[in-house]
Motif scaffolding. Structure first.
Motif, PDB file in Angstrom:
ATOM      1  N   GLN A  79       0.767  -1.254   0.003  1.00  0.00           N
ATOM      2  CA  GLN A  79       0.035  -0.083  -0.105  1.00  0.00           C
ATOM      3  C   GLN A  79       0.898   1.508  -0.041  1.00  0.00           C
ATOM      4  O   GLN A  79       0.708   2.108  -0.726  1.00  0.00           O
ATOM      5  N   LYS A  80       1.828   1.155   0.865  1.00  0.00           N
ATOM      6  CA  LYS A  80       2.740   2.192   0.950  1.00  0.00           C
ATOM      7  C   LYS A  80       3.547   2.518  -0.555  1.00  0.00           C
ATOM      8  O   LYS A  80       3.972   3.689  -0.773  1.00  0.00           O
TER       9      LYS A  80
ATOM     10  N   ALA B  60       1.380   4.339  -3.013  1.00  0.00           N
ATOM     11  CA  ALA B  60       1.052   5.705  -2.592  1.00  0.00           C
ATOM     12  C   ALA B  60       2.440   6.369  -2.964  1.00  0.00           C
ATOM     13  O   ALA B  60       2.388   7.568  -3.349  1.00  0.00           O
TER      14      ALA B  60
ATOM     15  N   HIS C 143       3.213   9.798  -5.211  1.00  0.00           N
ATOM     16  CA  HIS C 143       3.516  11.198  -4.645  1.00  0.00           C
ATOM     17  C   HIS C 143       5.081  11.438  -5.389  1.00  0.00           C
ATOM     18  O   HIS C 143       5.166  12.678  -5.799  1.00  0.00           O
TER      19      HIS C 143
ATOM     20  N   LEU D  24      -3.164  12.249  -1.617  1.00  0.00           N
ATOM     21  CA  LEU D  24      -2.690  11.676  -0.926  1.00  0.00           C
ATOM     22  C   LEU D  24      -3.024  12.317   0.746  1.00  0.00           C
ATOM     23  O   LEU D  24      -2.231  12.098   1.716  1.00  0.00           O
TER      24      LEU D  24
ATOM     25  N   TRP E 176      -5.668   6.648   5.197  1.00  0.00           N
ATOM     26  CA  TRP E 176      -5.704   5.375   4.561  1.00  0.00           C
ATOM     27  C   TRP E 176      -7.015   4.753   4.369  1.00  0.00           C
ATOM     28  O   TRP E 176      -7.319   4.008   3.361  1.00  0.00           O
TER      29      TRP E 176
ATOM     30  N   TRP F  10      -8.706   6.215   1.458  1.00  0.00           N
ATOM     31  CA  TRP F  10      -8.077   6.040   0.186  1.00  0.00           C
ATOM     32  C   TRP F  10      -7.947   4.902  -0.557  1.00  0.00           C
ATOM     33  O   TRP F  10      -8.099   4.523  -1.475  1.00  0.00           O
TER      34      TRP F  10
ATOM     35  N   MET G  71      -2.048  10.049   5.018  1.00  0.00           N
ATOM     36  CA  MET G  71      -1.267   9.185   4.325  1.00  0.00           C
ATOM     37  C   MET G  71       0.180  10.153   4.382  1.00  0.00           C
ATOM     38  O   MET G  71       1.082   9.362   4.388  1.00  0.00           O
TER      39      MET G  71
END
Length: 652
Positions: free
Chosen positions: A421-422, A425, A429, A498, A502, A505, A554
């Motif tokens: 997930q990170k 993201a 970004h 973002l 979480w 999202w 996030m």
């Protein structure tokens, strides 16, 4: 021959300059319409030095070793030498082979040859390309089936190259009959036979597994099992690059007529970056040389940094000396100023190179002490320092030995980005941050995310942004990733926001992401091995809210404010070989744990070691500023580093 006489001879041959026309008048008239000179203020050949011209006019009938220092214009000279010989070549159907080690190097040399000759492409009977593709195309492909027993298909005996790290499903048909000392059955592409050591080498890109297997003292029955497995693999028309080299050597050894045919086909070979030649590649050149081929080796043995590929500069030197190669030297470094050149020479224990770049800074060589727990601050510090000194940040780089250390210095190695997930993201970004490093990191994050979610059963290549083996083109894979990121970062897409929790999202990703992938998937249409493959929507099982982070914003989790401050490129020493920068920050490992060549004192212990050569390659990249970042040096160590030519002045 005088300098002007050399220039006249080369220009008349390469550019077809009229003999009665000076190089200056030629540049102002004919040169305006030629790609060779139209973007240069003076005649491009006229700029060449005496030592460069001596090589260009050297005999293609004499074996040569051109010992070329960093920044000497080697690629330009190789291109001009090849162009000069091509324009006067009269030995058809034989041709010249200009061999390199990477596709990028091939493209650069082809461009140079095209500019010098005025030809769109230097084609038949000549070859400009990688040594791997040359061996495959001219030895393994036409002759390999005679030894492997591959029957081919419809008269086509082309050997298909399989990556040594691949674990594709079809390879289960080509694995050892027995397990190897509890390490599992061995796939046929995960090992090769090393003729130099007369041993099997395990090379699957799984370092721990390979290390364990390479420690095993093989019994005869295990050797037979491996040999039978490899024979089956070759008989089916498959091979790794190491297999191709072994096969080419065996063909030239057991079938001397093939060596004679190859020598007539390529009576003259130029090997660029010859310091990267392996033992078996040298043996192949030896077979061709014995059959009559003339070889020119061009390179710098002090830039040999591929010991893990069994590359040893000493055997290359012994090869040249043992076969009475004539030495020519390119000892003028046009890239770096003299203080930087002096540091580089001290690292490897030489004193022959002259720097021909103007020194712009009072202190061109500096060292920066840092606290071990503050290594992550170095990139931001260096970028600020460059701005203060009016040095172009985009033309500078931060280097270190290992990817692990890179990870401590740049976003893609951030240990906090430890879930899929990170990673998705962070990819979103970083995509629009406007610098090369962020783009590269963004592609790696997205590539890894897709590899985990959609290609978990496939082998992936992390060096190609986790391109799965189901995709035949790494280039198309990168284009696909770019299109997906472009789609994800559109303002109207909720997935791009973002600045939310979480928990809010994750459902958006499940709703939008699958459709975004499918809308971009046409790029992969002709390169996907599985034609029925489709990107499905993510769901509650495949994409969940990170544990204990549901109500967390996030941006706070990802620490985006810190990450977006750096725009300078951060990479490994191996990644910038052959490149030029305005300034370089070379970062030592924090300590000697787990490394034999990444800590700065290891660079200075033995001038003949690969550790020293790594520091030499990194330190010879900049034109104007070289900085070494050293972890907590003692007073004695600071005295040692000053003795090399570094200064601490100007660092705050």
């Amino acid at each position: 021959m005088m300098h002007d006489e050399m220039l006249e001879l080369i220009a008349c041959q390469v550019c077809e300059k009229p003999p009665n026309l000076s190089t200056d008048k030629c540049h102002k008239s004919m040169g305006r319409n030629r790609p060779l000179c139209n973007e240069h203020d003076t005649c491009r050949i006229y700029e060449k030095s005496q030592e460069q011209l001596c090589y260009i006019l050297s005999s293609p009938q004499q074996n040569l070793f051109v010992r070329a220092c960093p920044g000497c214009g080697k690629t330009e000279v190789v291109g001009l030498k090849a162009a000069y010989e091509i324009k006067r070549w009269d030995n058809k159907p034989g041709g010249i082979a200009v061999l390199t080690f990477t596709n990028n190097a091939t493209d650069v040399i082809r461009q140079r040859i095209s500019q010098f000759t005025g030809l769109g492409k230097a084609g038949y009977p000549h070859f400009i390309g990688t040594i791997d593709s040359w061996l495959h195309s001219y030895i393994a492909h036409p002759f390999g089936y005679l030894l492997t027993g591959y029957k081919g298909k419809n008269g086509d005996h082309t050997i298909r190259i399989i990556d040594s790290g691949s674990t594709s499903h079809f390879l289960s048909s080509f694995q050892t009959k027995y397990q190897l000392n509890k390490t599992g059955n061995v796939f046929s592409n995960h090992f090769y036979f090393n003729l130099e050591t007369d041993k099997f080498v395990f090379s699957s890109e799984d370092r721990i597994l390979d290390s364990n297997r390479n420690l095993i003292l093989l019994s005869d029955w295990q050797k037979d099992d491996l040999l039978n497995t490899k024979s089956s693999f070759l008989r089916a028309g498959f091979a790794t690059y190491q297999d191709i080299e072994w096969l080419c050597h065996k063909i030239l050894t057991t079938k001397p007529e093939s060596a004679n045919m190859m020598s007539r086909r390529f009576p003259f070979i130029i090997v660029d970056e010859c310091q990267d030649l392996s033992w078996i590649q040298l043996q192949i050149l030896e077979k061709l040389k014995s059959a009559g081929t003339v070889v020119h080796l061009v390179g710098d043995l002090n830039q040999a940094i591929y010991e893990f590929k069994q590359v040893n500069p000493q055997i290359i030197n012994d090869f040249a000396v043992g076969h009475n190669f004539q030495n020519l030297f390119l000892n003028i470094n046009y890239r770096s100023c003299q203080p930087i050149v002096n540091v580089c020479q001290k690292i490897v224990g030489i004193n022959t190179i002259v720097g021909d770049c103007k020194q712009l800074m009072k202190h061109a060589c500096l060292y920066k002490p840092f606290k071990k727990n503050e290594i992550s601050n170095l990139v931001g510090w260096f970028e600020n320092y460059l701005v203060q000194q009016s040095i172009d940040v985009k033309k500078s780089v931060v280097l270190t030995r290992s990817w692990k250390n890179v990870g401590r210095l740049r976003p893609a190695g951030n240990n906090d980005i430890n879930s899929s997930q990170k990673r998705l993201a962070m990819a979103i970004h970083l995509w629009d941050k406007g610098n090369i490093q962020s783009v590269e990191d963004s592609l790696k994050y997205l590539g890894r995310f897709l590899a985990e979610k959609y290609f978990s059963r496939s082998s992936t290549n992390f060096r190609q942004f986790y391109c799965p083996d189901l995709v035949d083109s790494p280039l198309k894979w990168r284009i696909f990733l770019s299109k997906v990121l472009d789609a994800c970062t559109q303002p109207e897409k909720s997935i791009s926001n973002l600045n939310q929790t979480w928990a809010s999202w994750v459902p958006v990703v499940r709703f939008e992401f699958g459709a975004l992938l499918r809308s971009c998937s046409s790029v992969l249409e002709n390169v996907l091995a599985d034609k029925a493959f489709s990107f499905e929507d993510l769901n509650g099982n495949t994409f969940k809210v990170p544990s204990k982070l549901g109500d967390t914003q996030m941006a706070n989790t990802l620490n985006t404010n810190k990450i977006q401050t750096s725009s300078i490129r951060v990479t490994t020493i191996h990644s910038v070989k052959g490149q030029t920068f305005d300034a370089v920050l070379l970062v030592s490992a924090r300590d000697k744990t787990g490394t034999t060549d990444g800590y700065w004192t290891q660079w200075l212990q033995n001038p003949g070691s690969e550790a020293a050569r790594l520091a030499y390659v990194a330190s010879s990249r900049p034109q104007h500023l070289l900085v070494w970042a050293l972890p907590d040096p003692t007073e004695d160590e600071q005295t040692q580093i000053r003795g090399l030519g570094f200064d601490i002045l100007g660092i705050t």
